[in-house]
Design a protein around this motif. Structure first.
Motif, PDB file in Angstrom:
ATOM      1  N   LEU A  62      -5.412  30.172  14.954  1.00 35.71           N
ATOM      2  CA  LEU A  62      -6.348  30.179  16.085  1.00 35.71           C
ATOM      3  C   LEU A  62      -7.469  29.169  15.865  1.00 35.71           C
ATOM      4  N   HIS A  63      -7.925  29.044  14.625  1.00 37.45           N
ATOM      5  CA  HIS A  63      -8.960  28.061  14.301  1.00 37.45           C
ATOM      6  C   HIS A  63      -8.431  26.636  14.483  1.00 37.45           C
ATOM      7  N   ILE A  64      -7.211  26.360  14.047  1.00 39.27           N
ATOM      8  CA  ILE A  64      -6.611  25.038  14.222  1.00 39.27           C
ATOM      9  C   ILE A  64      -6.503  24.709  15.712  1.00 39.27           C
ATOM     10  N   ILE A  65      -6.098  25.682  16.509  1.00 35.90           N
ATOM     11  CA  ILE A  65      -5.998  25.469  17.958  1.00 35.90           C
ATOM     12  C   ILE A  65      -7.370  25.142  18.536  1.00 35.90           C
ATOM     13  N   ALA A  66      -8.381  25.906  18.151  1.00 31.71           N
ATOM     14  CA  ALA A  66      -9.740  25.675  18.661  1.00 31.71           C
ATOM     15  C   ALA A  66     -10.256  24.300  18.241  1.00 31.71           C
ATOM     16  N   GLU A  67     -10.050  23.925  16.982  1.00 27.66           N
ATOM     17  CA  GLU A  67     -10.488  22.604  16.487  1.00 27.66           C
ATOM     18  C   GLU A  67      -9.798  21.493  17.271  1.00 27.66           C
ATOM     19  N   THR A  68      -8.507  21.633  17.463  1.00 28.59           N
ATOM     20  CA  THR A  68      -7.747  20.602  18.171  1.00 28.59           C
ATOM     21  C   THR A  68      -8.231  20.483  19.610  1.00 28.59           C
ATOM     22  N   ALA A  69      -8.447  21.609  20.271  1.00 24.85           N
ATOM     23  CA  ALA A  69      -8.926  21.596  21.657  1.00 24.85           C
ATOM     24  C   ALA A  69     -10.312  20.969  21.749  1.00 24.85           C
ATOM     25  N   GLN A  70     -11.198  21.346  20.856  1.00 27.53           N
ATOM     26  CA  GLN A  70     -12.563  20.810  20.876  1.00 27.53           C
ATOM     27  C   GLN A  70     -12.540  19.292  20.696  1.00 27.53           C
ATOM     28  N   HIS A  71     -11.760  18.817  19.734  1.00 27.27           N
ATOM     29  CA  HIS A  71     -11.737  17.383  19.475  1.00 27.27           C
ATOM     30  C   HIS A  71     -10.950  16.616  20.539  1.00 27.27           C
ATOM     31  N   ALA A  72     -10.002  17.265  21.201  1.00 31.97           N
ATOM     32  CA  ALA A  72      -9.339  16.614  22.331  1.00 31.97           C
ATOM     33  C   ALA A  72     -10.351  16.385  23.459  1.00 31.97           C
ATOM     34  N   GLY A  73     -11.272  17.312  23.631  1.00 31.66           N
ATOM     35  CA  GLY A  73     -12.346  17.122  24.612  1.00 31.66           C
ATOM     36  C   GLY A  73     -13.267  15.976  24.229  1.00 31.66           C
ATOM     37  N   HIS A  74     -13.622  15.900  22.938  1.00 31.96           N
ATOM     38  CA  HIS A  74     -14.427  14.765  22.472  1.00 31.96           C
ATOM     39  C   HIS A  74     -13.687  13.457  22.737  1.00 31.96           C
ATOM     40  N   ALA A  75     -12.392  13.453  22.434  1.00 32.61           N
ATOM     41  CA  ALA A  75     -11.588  12.245  22.615  1.00 32.61           C
ATOM     42  C   ALA A  75     -11.533  11.835  24.081  1.00 32.61           C
ATOM     43  N   ASP A  76     -11.462  12.805  24.969  1.00 29.99           N
ATOM     44  CA  ASP A  76     -11.430  12.510  26.400  1.00 29.99           C
ATOM     45  C   ASP A  76     -12.715  11.772  26.821  1.00 29.99           C
ATOM     46  N   ILE A  77     -13.852  12.227  26.322  1.00 30.24           N
ATOM     47  CA  ILE A  77     -15.132  11.580  26.627  1.00 30.24           C
ATOM     48  C   ILE A  77     -15.158  10.162  26.065  1.00 30.24           C
ATOM     49  N   LEU A  78     -14.689  10.005  24.829  1.00 30.83           N
ATOM     50  CA  LEU A  78     -14.673   8.671  24.218  1.00 30.83           C
ATOM     51  C   LEU A  78     -13.766   7.722  24.993  1.00 30.83           C
ATOM     52  N   ARG A  79     -12.595   8.200  25.377  1.00 33.45           N
ATOM     53  CA  ARG A  79     -11.661   7.333  26.108  1.00 33.45           C
ATOM     54  C   ARG A  79     -12.248   6.936  27.452  1.00 33.45           C
ATOM     55  N   GLU A  80     -12.840   7.882  28.155  1.00 33.97           N
ATOM     56  CA  GLU A  80     -13.445   7.540  29.450  1.00 33.97           C
ATOM     57  C   GLU A  80     -14.586   6.547  29.259  1.00 33.97           C
ATOM     58  N   SER A  81     -15.360   6.700  28.193  1.00 31.64           N
ATOM     59  CA  SER A  81     -16.452   5.759  27.906  1.00 31.64           C
ATOM     60  C   SER A  81     -15.905   4.384  27.538  1.00 31.64           C
ATOM     61  N   LEU A  82     -14.752   4.357  26.902  1.00 30.07           N
ATOM     62  CA  LEU A  82     -14.159   3.118  26.440  1.00 30.07           C
ATOM     63  C   LEU A  82     -13.620   2.265  27.596  1.00 30.07           C
ATOM     64  N   ASP A  83     -12.824   2.885  28.466  1.00 34.92           N
ATOM     65  CA  ASP A  83     -12.195   2.071  29.518  1.00 34.92           C
ATOM     66  C   ASP A  83     -12.018   2.798  30.843  1.00 34.92           C
ATOM     67  N   GLY A  84     -12.632   3.969  30.977  1.00 40.49           N
ATOM     68  CA  GLY A  84     -12.548   4.705  32.233  1.00 40.49           C
ATOM     69  C   GLY A  84     -11.331   5.595  32.385  1.00 40.49           C
ATOM     70  N   ALA A  85     -10.373   5.501  31.460  1.00 37.72           N
ATOM     71  CA  ALA A  85      -9.163   6.342  31.536  1.00 37.72           C
ATOM     72  C   ALA A  85      -9.539   7.785  31.254  1.00 37.72           C
ATOM     73  N   LYS A  86      -8.858   8.702  31.918  1.00 40.20           N
ATOM     74  CA  LYS A  86      -9.124  10.129  31.763  1.00 40.20           C
ATOM     75  C   LYS A  86      -7.859  10.840  31.298  1.00 40.20           C
TER      76      LYS A  86
END
Length: 173
Positions: free
Chosen positions: A146-170
């Motif tokens: 459950l912790h691995i799932i939560a960590e992965t989900a949290q960092h996937a959200g961070h990654a989404d923000i970074l990608r959108e900041s990088l080139d607008g892709a969502k």
């Protein structure tokens, strides 16, 4: 090793389905990027997409090692260990996005195999001494997943923000 545990239905299936969904979101954020783009820091944060991917893989690997070997598998909370962990958030010279994705796939395959073959998700180990863990606490294999799932989900959200900041892709939407 062949397991008699059914991972096509039930709790293990649900855990793996959730983990794989969040892994897919994370992987999707790095689609069609160059190594240079994956190493960029498009926000005020020190985070980059390649570093997040590397960190998630290392975190999952550490917790899977914990499920098998207990607290010593996670290392210590001393300053030297924390300094090494800070490198997980960067793409170092010579690292490639392809290599990071391959390493993550290997970690994921090991986790999935362990979930399929572990005799009991209730097996537990004491957590290592660290200021962020309750003294004397134990985590079961289930709790670790459950912790691995939560960590992965949290960092996937961070990654989404970074990608959108990088080139607008969502990732979604």
């Amino acid at each position: 090793m062949t397991s008699s545990i059914n991972t096509e239905t039930g709790e293990r299936s649900d855990l793996l389905e959730s983990l794989n969904r969040h892994r897919s979101f994370l992987r999707f954020t790095v689609r069609d990027l160059t190594d240079e783009q994956a190493a960029e820091r498009p926000t005020r944060s020190e985070l980059c997409l390649g570093g997040l991917l590397k960190h998630v893989a290392a975190t999952e690997q550490g917790w899977v090692n914990f499920m098998m070997d207990g607290a010593t598998a996670l290392g210590s909370a001393d300053d030297a260990d924390l300094g090494d962990r800070a490198l997980e958030f960067s793409m170092l010279k010579g690292e490639t996005l392809t290599g990071l994705l391959e390493a993550y796939d290997q970690v994921a395959a090991r986790t999935d195999e362990l979930v399929a073959t572990l005799p009991d998700l209730d097996i537990s180990h004491p957590l290592p001494a660290a200021p962020w863990f309750e003294p004397g606490a134990r985590w079961s294999a289930r709790r670790v997943l459950l912790h691995i799932i939560a960590e992965t989900a949290q960092h996937a959200g961070h990654a989404d923000i970074l990608r959108e900041s990088l080139d607008g892709a969502k990732t979604m939407g």
